[in-house]
Design an enzyme around this catalytic site. Sequence first.
Site, short mmCIF file in Angstrom:
data_model
loop_
_atom_site.label_atom_id
_atom_site.label_comp_id
_atom_site.label_asym_id
_atom_site.label_seq_id
_atom_site.Cartn_x
_atom_site.Cartn_y
_atom_site.Cartn_z
N ASP A 11 0.73 11.00 -1.60
CA ASP A 11 1.17 9.70 -1.09
C ASP A 11 0.38 9.43 0.19
O ASP A 11 -0.25 10.33 0.75
CB ASP A 11 2.68 9.75 -0.78
CG ASP A 11 3.17 8.43 -0.21
OD1 ASP A 11 2.93 7.38 -0.83
OD2 ASP A 11 3.78 8.43 0.88
N SER A 12 0.47 8.19 0.66
CA SER A 12 -0.20 7.84 1.90
C SER A 12 0.44 8.58 3.09
O SER A 12 -0.17 8.67 4.15
CB SER A 12 -0.11 6.34 2.13
OG SER A 12 1.24 5.93 2.06
N CYS A 74 2.42 7.09 -4.42
CA CYS A 74 2.27 5.87 -3.62
C CYS A 74 2.10 4.66 -4.53
O CYS A 74 1.20 4.62 -5.38
CB CYS A 74 1.03 6.05 -2.74
SG CYS A 74 0.68 4.64 -1.70
N GLU A 153 10.98 4.54 8.44
CA GLU A 153 10.42 5.70 9.16
C GLU A 153 11.04 5.85 10.54
O GLU A 153 11.13 6.95 11.08
CB GLU A 153 8.89 5.57 9.24
CG GLU A 153 8.29 5.69 7.86
CD GLU A 153 6.87 6.21 7.82
OE1 GLU A 153 6.29 6.50 8.88
OE2 GLU A 153 6.34 6.34 6.70
N CYS A 185 8.03 0.50 -3.81
CA CYS A 185 7.42 1.17 -2.66
C CYS A 185 8.22 2.45 -2.43
O CYS A 185 9.44 2.46 -2.60
CB CYS A 185 7.50 0.26 -1.43
SG CYS A 185 6.92 1.05 0.08
N HIS A 187 9.31 3.92 0.06
CA HIS A 187 10.36 3.96 1.08
C HIS A 187 11.63 3.21 0.69
O HIS A 187 12.68 3.41 1.30
CB HIS A 187 9.84 3.36 2.38
CG HIS A 187 8.78 4.18 3.06
ND1 HIS A 187 7.59 4.50 2.45
CD2 HIS A 187 8.73 4.71 4.31
CE1 HIS A 187 6.85 5.21 3.30
NE2 HIS A 187 7.52 5.35 4.43
N1 DGL Z 1 3.51 4.79 0.15
C1 DGL Z 1 3.29 3.36 0.25
C2 DGL Z 1 3.70 2.67 -1.05
O1 DGL Z 1 4.50 3.17 -1.82
C3 DGL Z 1 4.02 2.76 1.45
C4 DGL Z 1 3.44 3.16 2.79
C5 DGL Z 1 2.03 2.65 3.02
O2 DGL Z 1 1.83 1.43 3.20
O3 DGL Z 1 1.13 3.46 3.00
O4 DGL Z 1 3.23 1.59 -1.33
#
Ligand code: DGL
Length: 265
Positions: A11-12, A74, A153, A185, A187
């Site tokens: 993931d990012s 992600c 976050e 997403c 989160h």
């Molecule tokens: N993990 C990213 C997503 O699911 C969200 C956080 C980011 O913008 O990197 O799109």
Amino acid sequence: MSDKRPIGVFDSGVGGLTVVEQIRKILPGEDIIYFGDTARVPYGTKSKETITKFSVENVEFLMEKDVKLVVVACNTASSLGLDFLKRCFRVPIIGVIEPGAKGAVSLTRNNRIGVIGTNATISSGAYEKAIRKINPGIFVSKASCPLFVPLVEEGWADMPVTGQIASIYLTPLKSTKIDTLIMGCTHYPLLRETIQRVMGRGVMLVDSAKEVAREVKTILDSAGGLNTGGRKGKINFFVSDEPFRFVSVAERFLRRKISCVKRAV
Ligand code: DGL
């Protein structure tokens, strides 16, 4: 037949832990290598080229750990980089978009589905395309909700300000009469209650993380690649920046203490 190698997840940053949690629930015996690209997060504001380049590097890192399958947790990287990744690597690579779209299509009763995600995910149109591939007659409405990631976050999921922001983002979607909403997403599952409150009880929320975990099980099962033997799987976490912030946010995401977080580079 059994394959003891770990599943790789990237993931990012920290958000992909929602996917890890779902994989652990469904496949508790699997070892997982998690890579969070904390030095380069967020992806949601970046271009396709940049996200694809980062994603290739992330998969290369996981391949060095000898993973049997890669999950692109992600949504942004799945929306923009998945096709390229699949062409570059021979290991099975699963993104969150198709499983999430499939889950939503199977739930909707009125053929009206909403999608929320980062700016990059929403402007890519990836969920829409995946939904229409399954059923071209489905109406799709969408909204990007860029403030949701920093609010989660920051640990502000239950603060009144988050409810107000959710109302601003989601009220236009509500007026499109959708009966199903994809939380597109990593989160957003942590905002499930707030999102449900704003959308109303009549709207079904789809968690792409849950859907992708089911898909991982199906793929490993059919390839004879499940890690059988009744053992408890381990997770090793790797991040591309100093682990301190990752650990504190991750513990909030997972509601437990974590160890074994290493800096990858
Ligand atoms: N993990 C990213 C997503 O699911 C969200 C956080 C980011 O913008 O990197 O799109």
